[in-house]
Design an enzyme around this catalytic site. Sequence first.
Site, PDB file in Angstrom:
ATOM      1  N   ASP A 168       4.278  -8.458 -11.451  1.00 11.47           N
ATOM      2  CA  ASP A 168       5.703  -8.122 -11.590  1.00 11.47           C
ATOM      3  C   ASP A 168       6.323  -7.863 -10.221  1.00 11.47           C
ATOM      4  OD1 ASP A 168       6.031  -7.973 -14.553  1.00 11.47           O
ATOM      5  OD2 ASP A 168       4.480  -6.455 -14.346  1.00 11.47           O
ATOM      6  N   ASP A 228      -0.386  -9.005  -6.922  1.00 14.80           N
ATOM      7  CA  ASP A 228       0.349  -8.272  -7.941  1.00 14.80           C
ATOM      8  C   ASP A 228       1.172  -9.296  -8.721  1.00 14.80           C
ATOM      9  OD1 ASP A 228       1.710  -5.960  -9.215  1.00 14.80           O
ATOM     10  OD2 ASP A 228       3.431  -6.689  -8.052  1.00 14.80           O
TER      11      ASP A 228
END
Length: 336
Positions: free
Chosen positions: A19, A17
């Site tokens: 953010d 991932d």
Amino acid sequence: MTDGEGLAAGYDVLLFDLDGTVYHGPQPIPGVAEAIRGLRARGIAVRFVTNNASRAPGDVAATLRGMEIDAETAEVSTSAQAAAKILGDRLPPAAQVLVVGAPALEAEVQAAGLTPVREVSPDVAAVVQGHWTETGWKHLAEACLAIRAGALWVASNVDATLPTERGLLPGNGSMVAALKTATNTEPVVAGKPEAPLFHTATQSAGATKPLAIGDRLDTDIAGANTAGVDSLLVLTGVSTAADVLAAVPAERPTYLAADLGALDQPADDLTPGPQKGWQVDVDGDTLVASGKGSSDAYALLRALCHEAWQSGVTDVRAQDDLAAKALTELGLPSSR
């Protein structure tokens, strides 16, 4: 990293991932660039899997390189791409799609052989919605009219918040919630916690044993579980120690750690369960923690999760000063 050691050695691709896991806004999370370089040096494939639909894969890769994180455009999979694929699978060629989102989302719609528009008309067949800092009432109003007229509604993702260097800010899910209220309709969700992003990213690497890494229980970890993929939760973004203690079965990670430094640690040490150096007992409606020589707060959290997930008890009390110090580091209140 030493060859053959550590969590990463058990997988042939790591799905990161972005953010809250790799960066906060324009700032990389310390240690990430070094960790990814180490993976590549050992021949472990890396993919970046993000729910943020506001930027094109090439722009994401360029941003990562600007943070001294090695990345190629083909290694980035976004929820905008996933949303465009859903639309392309369900609509006839050149169908009009009302875009509520960034130019990058518009470009993905066009690349899928569809016609992006910004205003409602009788010819609009679908609405696609992704994160964009410029989204305002007028954009939501156009989408509301189209959805109420029967248009297919696809949301790139439903993350309520977006972690930034300033803190948590409204994410696409907050804007989606406004349209859900206005239309009494549920969108088709393209990104995490649905499975396609994980499968597409894994296939792009020619891999068969992926590890998903993220900071959110409700998207990264839930999505990994939906996809049948092992997961590592890092506490560098949205989800907190208290959140993971209370996690429902669908949102429980395979592994749990403070940050990406865990990729060097043995997998068994990162699995929620009894931990050497800590004792956790259930006393009525309280988990009682005591130190047996360890000062590793995250080892205590893994032990607490083991008991909490079995008993449903999430309140914690420190039995001694060692446990009290660890709970303070974790941000968990203690009744002691």
